[in-house]
Design a protein around this motif. Structure first.
Motif, PDB file in Angstrom:
ATOM      1  N   GLN A  39     -16.413  -6.233  -9.732  1.00  0.00           N
ATOM      2  CA  GLN A  39     -15.326  -7.070 -10.247  1.00  0.00           C
ATOM      3  C   GLN A  39     -14.500  -7.648  -9.112  1.00  0.00           C
ATOM      4  OE1 GLN A  39     -12.900  -5.460 -13.340  1.00  0.00           O
ATOM      5  NE2 GLN A  39     -14.622  -5.123 -14.707  1.00  0.00           N
ATOM      6  N   VAL A  40     -14.264  -6.847  -8.102  1.00  0.00           N
ATOM      7  CA  VAL A  40     -13.500  -7.338  -6.950  1.00  0.00           C
ATOM      8  C   VAL A  40     -14.318  -8.387  -6.197  1.00  0.00           C
ATOM      9  CG1 VAL A  40     -12.477  -6.698  -4.735  1.00  0.00           C
ATOM     10  CG2 VAL A  40     -12.153  -5.227  -6.737  1.00  0.00           C
ATOM     11  N   SER A  52     -12.161  -0.492   2.111  1.00  0.00           N
ATOM     12  CA  SER A  52     -10.932  -0.075   1.439  1.00  0.00           C
ATOM     13  C   SER A  52     -11.018  -0.296  -0.073  1.00  0.00           C
ATOM     14  CB  SER A  52      -9.731  -0.821   2.016  1.00  0.00           C
ATOM     15  OG  SER A  52      -9.899  -2.224   1.866  1.00  0.00           O
ATOM     16  N   VAL A  53     -11.768  -1.295  -0.489  1.00  0.00           N
ATOM     17  CA  VAL A  53     -11.970  -1.545  -1.926  1.00  0.00           C
ATOM     18  C   VAL A  53     -12.809  -0.430  -2.526  1.00  0.00           C
ATOM     19  CG1 VAL A  53     -13.102  -3.081  -3.588  1.00  0.00           C
ATOM     20  CG2 VAL A  53     -11.642  -4.033  -1.792  1.00  0.00           C
ATOM     21  N   SER A  54     -13.855  -0.038  -1.830  1.00  0.00           N
ATOM     22  CA  SER A  54     -14.702   1.052  -2.325  1.00  0.00           C
ATOM     23  C   SER A  54     -13.912   2.339  -2.481  1.00  0.00           C
ATOM     24  CB  SER A  54     -15.878   1.291  -1.365  1.00  0.00           C
ATOM     25  OG  SER A  54     -16.656   0.132  -1.253  1.00  0.00           O
ATOM     26  N   THR A  73      -4.648  -3.872  -4.354  1.00  0.00           N
ATOM     27  CA  THR A  73      -3.708  -4.952  -4.019  1.00  0.00           C
ATOM     28  C   THR A  73      -3.376  -4.947  -2.529  1.00  0.00           C
ATOM     29  OG1 THR A  73      -1.826  -3.605  -4.743  1.00  0.00           O
ATOM     30  CG2 THR A  73      -2.724  -5.168  -6.333  1.00  0.00           C
ATOM     31  N   GLU A  74      -3.379  -3.783  -1.897  1.00  0.00           N
ATOM     32  CA  GLU A  74      -3.200  -3.720  -0.444  1.00  0.00           C
ATOM     33  C   GLU A  74      -4.373  -4.367   0.279  1.00  0.00           C
ATOM     34  OE1 GLU A  74      -2.500   0.347   0.690  1.00  0.00           O
ATOM     35  OE2 GLU A  74      -0.654   0.452  -0.464  1.00  0.00           O
ATOM     36  N   ASP A  79      -3.451  -8.924  -8.682  1.00  0.00           N
ATOM     37  CA  ASP A  79      -2.990  -7.870  -9.587  1.00  0.00           C
ATOM     38  C   ASP A  79      -3.882  -7.760 -10.821  1.00  0.00           C
ATOM     39  OD1 ASP A  79      -0.872  -7.275  -7.908  1.00  0.00           O
ATOM     40  OD2 ASP A  79       0.562  -8.520  -9.002  1.00  0.00           O
ATOM     41  N   ALA A  80      -4.259  -8.898 -11.407  1.00  0.00           N
ATOM     42  CA  ALA A  80      -5.068  -8.890 -12.627  1.00  0.00           C
ATOM     43  C   ALA A  80      -6.458  -8.301 -12.369  1.00  0.00           C
ATOM     44  CB  ALA A  80      -5.190 -10.301 -13.191  1.00  0.00           C
ATOM     45  N   THR A  81      -7.077  -8.707 -11.267  1.00  0.00           N
ATOM     46  CA  THR A  81      -8.408  -8.174 -10.947  1.00  0.00           C
ATOM     47  C   THR A  81      -8.328  -6.697 -10.616  1.00  0.00           C
ATOM     48  OG1 THR A  81      -9.186 -10.321 -10.175  1.00  0.00           O
ATOM     49  CG2 THR A  81     -10.406  -8.394  -9.421  1.00  0.00           C
TER      50      THR A  81
END
Length: 91
Positions: A39-40, A52-54, A73-74, A79-81
């Motif tokens: 999704q990201v 960092s997403v993982s 978000t960092e 924000d929505a995703t």
């Protein structure tokens, strides 16, 4: 193999090693972290998500939604995703 998929597999392996009896949940856990990451990556329009997403998606898998969202978000995810990706992680 994409880095994000490889990291998701490693994190799943660590979860299994530390969780002992969670072997039956391994395929679902990997799929959930991968779904969050995907999704990201769709927001990044083909770009590969950073490590960092993982890690944030893995935190979401453990059930800490607030920490998952703040981690994403960092990493400059909207924000929505971040909210929808973190909701996908523990399912």
């Amino acid at each position: 193999m994409r880095t994000s998929t490889r990291i998701a597999g490693v994190l799943t392996g660590l979860t299994l090693a530390l969780g002992g009896g969670a072997a039956l949940m391994a395929p679902a856990a990997q799929a959930d972290v991968t779904q969050c990451i995907n999704q990201v990556e769709s927001e990044l329009q083909g770009g590969e998500a950073p490590d960092s997403v993982s890690m944030a998606c893995y935190v979401g898998l453990t059930g800490d939604q607030a920490k998952c969202v703040s981690g994403l978000t960092e990493s400059r995810v909207s924000d929505a995703t971040a909210a929808s990706a973190c909701e996908a992680a523990p399912k």
